[in-house]
Design a protein around this motif. Structure first.
Motif, PDB file in Angstrom:
ATOM      1  N   CYS A  72     111.831  74.919   8.359  1.00 20.23           N
ATOM      2  CA  CYS A  72     113.060  75.577   7.927  1.00 20.23           C
ATOM      3  C   CYS A  72     114.096  74.498   7.613  1.00 20.23           C
ATOM      4  O   CYS A  72     114.285  73.574   8.392  1.00 20.23           O
ATOM      5  CB  CYS A  72     113.548  76.492   9.050  1.00 20.23           C
ATOM      6  N   ARG A  74     117.208  74.759   7.644  1.00 22.99           N
ATOM      7  CA  ARG A  74     118.463  74.913   8.374  1.00 22.99           C
ATOM      8  C   ARG A  74     118.303  74.415   9.808  1.00 22.99           C
ATOM      9  O   ARG A  74     119.124  73.674  10.295  1.00 22.99           O
ATOM     10  CB  ARG A  74     118.881  76.388   8.351  1.00 22.99           C
ATOM     11  N   CYS A  75     117.193  74.821  10.479  1.00 21.95           N
ATOM     12  CA  CYS A  75     117.034  74.424  11.882  1.00 21.95           C
ATOM     13  C   CYS A  75     115.893  73.427  12.093  1.00 21.95           C
ATOM     14  O   CYS A  75     115.700  72.929  13.187  1.00 21.95           O
ATOM     15  CB  CYS A  75     116.834  75.645  12.763  1.00 21.95           C
ATOM     16  N   HIS A 134     114.623  80.276   7.556  1.00 19.02           N
ATOM     17  CA  HIS A 134     114.304  81.480   8.306  1.00 19.02           C
ATOM     18  C   HIS A 134     115.242  82.619   7.912  1.00 19.02           C
ATOM     19  O   HIS A 134     116.348  82.387   7.437  1.00 19.02           O
ATOM     20  CB  HIS A 134     114.570  81.255   9.803  1.00 19.02           C
ATOM     21  N   CYS A 139     116.708  82.329  13.026  1.00 18.27           N
ATOM     22  CA  CYS A 139     116.922  80.905  12.807  1.00 18.27           C
ATOM     23  C   CYS A 139     117.862  80.328  13.844  1.00 18.27           C
ATOM     24  O   CYS A 139     118.961  80.836  14.057  1.00 18.27           O
ATOM     25  CB  CYS A 139     117.486  80.683  11.410  1.00 18.27           C
ATOM     26  N   LYS A 140     117.399  79.246  14.464  1.00 14.34           N
ATOM     27  CA  LYS A 140     118.228  78.603  15.476  1.00 14.34           C
ATOM     28  C   LYS A 140     119.445  77.925  14.861  1.00 14.34           C
ATOM     29  O   LYS A 140     120.420  77.653  15.538  1.00 14.34           O
ATOM     30  CB  LYS A 140     117.409  77.570  16.236  1.00 14.34           C
TER      31      LYS A 140
HETATM   32 ZN   LIG Z   1     115.549  78.111  10.828  1.00 14.82          ZN
END
Ligand SMILES: [Zn+2]
Length: 166
Positions: A72, A74-75, A134, A139-140
């Motif tokens: 991902c 982003r995380c 995600h 998503c973390k």
């Molecule tokens: Zn993520």
């Protein structure tokens, strides 16, 4: 270095016979895709139909589906990315210059042959989002992003819900 076990096909010959090819190729055989994968387990499923259209253009039409395990953006945790796409390629012979209609993506062949692996790699790369992430709930990294998206606290969010209930 030539990767082992490439499946070479000759689209011109296949088109003359109007062949149809279906099968699966392991992701571990797709060198360029492996670079973006978190995990190269799994395989790509494909269905290809070879033929010649009314203008004499040799085409490859079909579809593929695959589920990629990537990071991902982003995380940076692993995520599953299901991808599927339509394939619509028109063969360009290096010796015969011609314009393809818009319905085909051009495919130039060297030596009349191409490996299924190269062909499918191209299709996956084209279908791949630039920055896969995600879904937000899973998503973390989304909590950080959330701070910049105040829409949950906005009175308009409530209004939207009210309208929907009517
Ligand atoms: Zn993520």
């Amino acid at each position: 270095m030539v990767p082992p076990e490439l499946h070479l096909i000759n689209p011109v010959q296949l088109a003359e016979k109007q062949e149809r090819l279906t099968g699966t190729i392991p992701l571990s055989a797709l060198q360029r895709i492996r670079e973006v994968l978190h995990d190269d387990k799994g395989s790509i499923k494909f269905e290809l139909h070879f033929g010649k259209d009314e203008q004499g253009v040799i085409f490859i039409q079909g579809k593929f589906s695959v589920s990629l395990k990537i990071k991902c953006q982003r995380c940076l945790q692993p995520m599953e990315l299901p991808l599927q796409g339509q394939i619509c390629l028109g063969i360009i012979n290096r010796n015969v210059a011609r314009n393809l209609s818009d319905r085909y993506e051009p495919l130039t062949l060297n030596d009349n042959e191409i490996s299924l692996e190269t062909l499918l790699e191209e299709e996956i790369l084209l279908a791949l989002p630039i920055a896969p992430v995600h879904e937000r709930e899973r998503c973390k990294g989304s909590r950080i992003v959330e701070e910049y998206r105040p829409e949950h606290d906005s009175p308009f969010a409530v209004l939207k819900n009210l309208n929907r209930n009517k």
